[in-house]
Each structure stands twice: as C-alpha cells, then as structure tokens.
Design a protein around this motif. Structure first.
Motif, PDB file in Angstrom:
ATOM      1  N   GLY A   8       0.814  -1.206   0.000  1.00 20.62           N
ATOM      2  CA  GLY A   8       0.000   0.000   0.000  1.00 20.62           C
ATOM      3  C   GLY A   8       0.841   1.245   0.000  1.00 20.62           C
ATOM      4  O   GLY A   8       2.037   1.225  -0.307  1.00 20.62           O
ATOM      5  N   CYS A   9       0.209   2.339   0.366  1.00 20.67           N
ATOM      6  CA  CYS A   9       0.827   3.657   0.311  1.00 20.67           C
ATOM      7  C   CYS A   9       1.725   3.890   1.529  1.00 20.67           C
ATOM      8  O   CYS A   9       1.447   3.397   2.636  1.00 20.67           O
ATOM      9  N   ALA A  10       2.794   4.655   1.315  1.00 21.33           N
ATOM     10  CA  ALA A  10       3.788   4.887   2.365  1.00 21.33           C
ATOM     11  C   ALA A  10       3.210   5.385   3.686  1.00 21.33           C
ATOM     12  O   ALA A  10       3.727   5.017   4.751  1.00 21.33           O
ATOM     13  N   PRO A  11       2.167   6.247   3.697  1.00 22.92           N
ATOM     14  CA  PRO A  11       1.657   6.721   4.994  1.00 22.92           C
ATOM     15  C   PRO A  11       1.211   5.631   5.954  1.00 22.92           C
ATOM     16  O   PRO A  11       1.161   5.854   7.169  1.00 22.92           O
ATOM     17  N   LEU A  12       0.881   4.448   5.444  1.00 21.04           N
ATOM     18  CA  LEU A  12       0.531   3.355   6.344  1.00 21.04           C
ATOM     19  C   LEU A  12       1.670   3.025   7.294  1.00 21.04           C
ATOM     20  O   LEU A  12       1.445   2.608   8.431  1.00 21.04           O
ATOM     21  N   ALA A  13       2.889   3.202   6.833  1.00 23.89           N
ATOM     22  CA  ALA A  13       4.050   2.943   7.684  1.00 23.89           C
ATOM     23  C   ALA A  13       4.613   4.215   8.283  1.00 23.89           C
ATOM     24  O   ALA A  13       4.940   4.263   9.476  1.00 23.89           O
ATOM     25  N   ASN A  14       4.742   5.272   7.481  1.00 24.78           N
ATOM     26  CA  ASN A  14       5.471   6.422   8.008  1.00 24.78           C
ATOM     27  C   ASN A  14       4.708   7.213   9.062  1.00 24.78           C
ATOM     28  O   ASN A  14       5.314   7.868   9.914  1.00 24.78           O
ATOM     29  N   THR A  15       3.369   7.156   9.045  1.00 28.71           N
ATOM     30  CA  THR A  15       2.637   7.832  10.120  1.00 28.71           C
ATOM     31  C   THR A  15       2.825   7.106  11.448  1.00 28.71           C
ATOM     32  O   THR A  15       2.917   7.741  12.506  1.00 28.71           O
ATOM     33  N   VAL A  16       2.886   5.778  11.391  1.00 30.52           N
ATOM     34  CA  VAL A  16       3.115   4.993  12.610  1.00 30.52           C
ATOM     35  C   VAL A  16       4.523   5.280  13.150  1.00 30.52           C
ATOM     36  O   VAL A  16       4.707   5.537  14.346  1.00 30.52           O
TER      37      VAL A  16
END
Length: 392
Positions: A107-115
């Motif tokens: 999926g999209c990077a925000p799934l990881a980078n927001t965490v």
C-alpha cells in the motif's frame, strides 16, 4: 497486429489508426476543466469576503457537517491531508514509542510512516492475493501484548474486510483505524467506508474520487473525546475558542476555505461521477474475467464494498502489458512496485527474514487502467480492446 517476442519483453506495434490516436492519459490534465469558472468564482468570493477568514471558517464547518450527515457519523474534522489525518488519529489515541500497529504490507507509504512518525512500530501483515487488502488471519497472527491498533486500508477498488477486522479488534481490545483515503462513496453491507473503525480518514488530493485542486483530508469518528482531541491537534493544540492558548502540542493541519467552498459546490455531482466509475469498471471486469486463463486477473466484480478510485489488474507479464498499452497510446500506472517492508525507509521496522508472498506478488503484477468518469465510451472501448489484444 505484429508481435515480436524475446525472452524478456514483448513489443507490440499498434495498427496505423491506433498509432495516430491521441493518448488516453491515466489521470487527465483537464480533470477540473468543467469547474474552471466555479474555482475562479470561489477564489474571488473568499478573497473579497469581509471576514477575511481563509482557514477553518464557516465553509469548512459546513463541509464537515455535510459529510457528517451523509455518513451518519458522530463527527468529521477537516485537516490538511489524508496523511496528517492518520497522524492526528494515532496521536489522539496516544499511540507512541513501544506500541505496535498492524498495517498491510502492500500500500501507500503513509501506512508505515505515520506509525513511525509517532514513535510506534508498523507490523506488516500480508494481503489477500486477489482483493489486495489486508488478510485478517495474517493480521491476527501478528498480535502481541504491544499491539495497540489495526490499520487496514481500502485498496484500489476494494474495501478491506471490515466486518472481520471490526470483530478482530473488538476481540483483542484494539483500536481500529480505517484508512479510507481512496474510498469516499464506497459502502460495505450498507455501512459507508470510514465508519467501521474507531476513526477513519478520507483524502481529497486531486486524483481521488472526490479530489479537489489541492491537498486536504478529514478524520471521521463517532468517539467524542477522540474528535475533540483531533480538532485541537490539527490547529497547534488550540481549542478553537481561546486563540493562542495551546492545550496540546499540535500540528498545522488546517483546512483551506477555498477548498471547502469548492467541495461544497461540487459535491452534488459526486454520486454521478462514482456511478460512471462503477459503470466503466463493470465493463472492464465483464470483458477481462475470461483473461484469467491467460495470466490477467481483474478485481472481483460487484458494487458491495467497491471504490473505483483506480481499476487494477494483476498481470503475470505486467511490464509487457504496460508496454503493449503504451504502444496503443494508453497510459497505465504501476502503483507500489515494492511492498512496504522492502522500502528502504521501512526495512528497519520489518521482521528480520520476513516474507509477504501475496504483497510481493502484487508489487510485481499490479497495473492500473484509466477509470475516471469523463472517459468517453469510445475511449473505454479502446482501452478494453487494447487489453484483450495483448498476446497470450
């Protein structure tokens, strides 16, 4: 049609009439052409409004209320982007260092980078091989005492299995954050996307189904305390009543009045635009389903839990198909050519020696086709024919 094949690539020469055709872009440059006057009028109205309120004004409040009523949600909080909407939720839930959040491996990077941005650890779960959304069984196998939340994402044209994920979160006492960035207008079992979790998000970046001419997003929640905290966090920790009194360490994630006014005036056409997307997708799926025996798999058919933001095929010879379409003057798009755990920014957070076979396969095979609502029937047929004539 003449086809030349080597051991690694296929080059297709289109017929002369196709070669002379105008390219069908993946995202059209004239996306808001019909809204030109609307946008110019909106900018002028707000610029000359005596209130001189350019962010978080009455238009933003009306837009929030429109979506809240439409969704049947407790609250909707407009903010700067879908990405910051996820960040605001994570922070409002108190998720921080030492915590784990289970996210899809594709999926999209925000799934990881927001965490990672709140100090927590993303734990990558594999996906369903056909729908490409998080596999609830894979997610459940990763739950530990450190797990605080599940964060599924609706992907391309399919909502995640929210009934199972809701039950899973409830069973294990976890927060459920629904990344509905691409899924405005989608409904699963009668319940709108973004209302299944403790909180959900939408994104209004230009290319989304309800995109605007800029960034923007919302948080959707029926948790009053979570909503109150998100409202403060989006505006430097202020409560909206006492200016320059900062109750929390917040962010600048405020919503623009121009975008709010534009979306308010454009919203009545959303249902028709979504219906056209679904019509095009149904046409593709009807024609492409027989191609499964030739290594091209369309997304599952139907309208329940569907969000035709983009239309994505799985193709065993994805790169050859991509070149074939380009030769026929049709732009395709490859989303996410690497699973999230393989991205350089996130490898340190991934399980050592981890393997996500379905996510890895999706990264090799995904190819998205144009599906925007002002494609003409002739253009849809051109795209369909080009895929159908791809050499087996």
């Amino acid at each position: 049609m003449t086809t030349t094949t080597t051991t690694t690539t296929t080059t297709t020469t289109p017929p002369a009439d196709t070669a002379a055709a105008t390219t069908i872009p993946f995202f059209p440059p004239d996306l808001f052409e019909d809204d030109r006057d609307l946008l110019l009028d909106t900018v002028r109205d707000i610029a000359t409004d005596p209130a001189q309120r350019f962010i978080l004004g009455e238009r933003t409040a009306r837009f929030e209320e429109l979506l809240r009523t439409e969704l049947g949600a407790g609250d909707v909080i407009a903010c700067g982007s879908g990405t910051t909407a996820l960040t605001l939720i994570l922070r409002a839930m108190g998720i921080t260092t030492g915590d784990e959040v289970i996210v899809p491996a594709f999926g999209c990077a925000p799934l990881a980078n927001t965490v990672l941005g709140v100090g927590a650890t993303p734990v990558f779960a594999d996906i369903d091989p056909h729908t490409l959304v998080i596999d609830p069984d894979a997610a459940e196998a990763l739950i530990t005492p450190r797990t605080k939340a599940l964060m599924p994402a609706h992907m391309f044209s399919v909502m995640a299995d929210m009934p199972r994920l809701r039950a899973l979160a409830t069973r294990h006492g976890l927060r459920l954050i629904e990344d509905s960035a691409v899924a405005q207008g989608a409904v699963l079992d009668g319940r709108p996307a973004s209302t299944w979790g403790d909180a959900g998000v939408f994104s209004f970046v230009q290319v989304k189904s309800f995109g605007g001419p800029g960034e923007g997003g919302v948080v959707v929640t029926s948790d009053p305390e979570l909503a109150r905290t998100v409202r403060m966090l989006r505006n430097h920790g202020q409560d909206g009543t006492h200016r320059f009194r900062h109750h929390l360490i917040g962010l600048n994630s405020r919503f623009d009045e121009i975008l709010a006014a534009f979306q308010l005036r454009r919203h009545p056409g959303l249902a028709a635009r979504l219906a056209r997307r679904a019509e095009i997708a149904a046409h593709y799926t009807r024609h492409f389903t027989p191609l499964a025996t030739r290594g091209i798999l369309p997304p599952p058919p139907g309208t329940n839990g569907r969000c035709y933001y983009v239309y994505t095929l799985l193709a065993e010879r994805r790169d050859d198909l991509h070149r074939h379409l380009a030769a026929h003057h049709i732009d395709g798009h490859v989303y996410y050519p690497q699973p999230l755990p393989h991205q350089p920014a996130f490898t340190h957070a991934a399980a050592p020696g981890g393997h996500w076979p379905n996510a890895e396969r999706a990264a090799r095979q995904c190819l998205s086709l144009p599906v925007y609502p002002h494609l003409t029937d002739t253009e849809v047929e051109r795209i369909t024919t080009a895929v159908l004539t791809f050499p087996a």
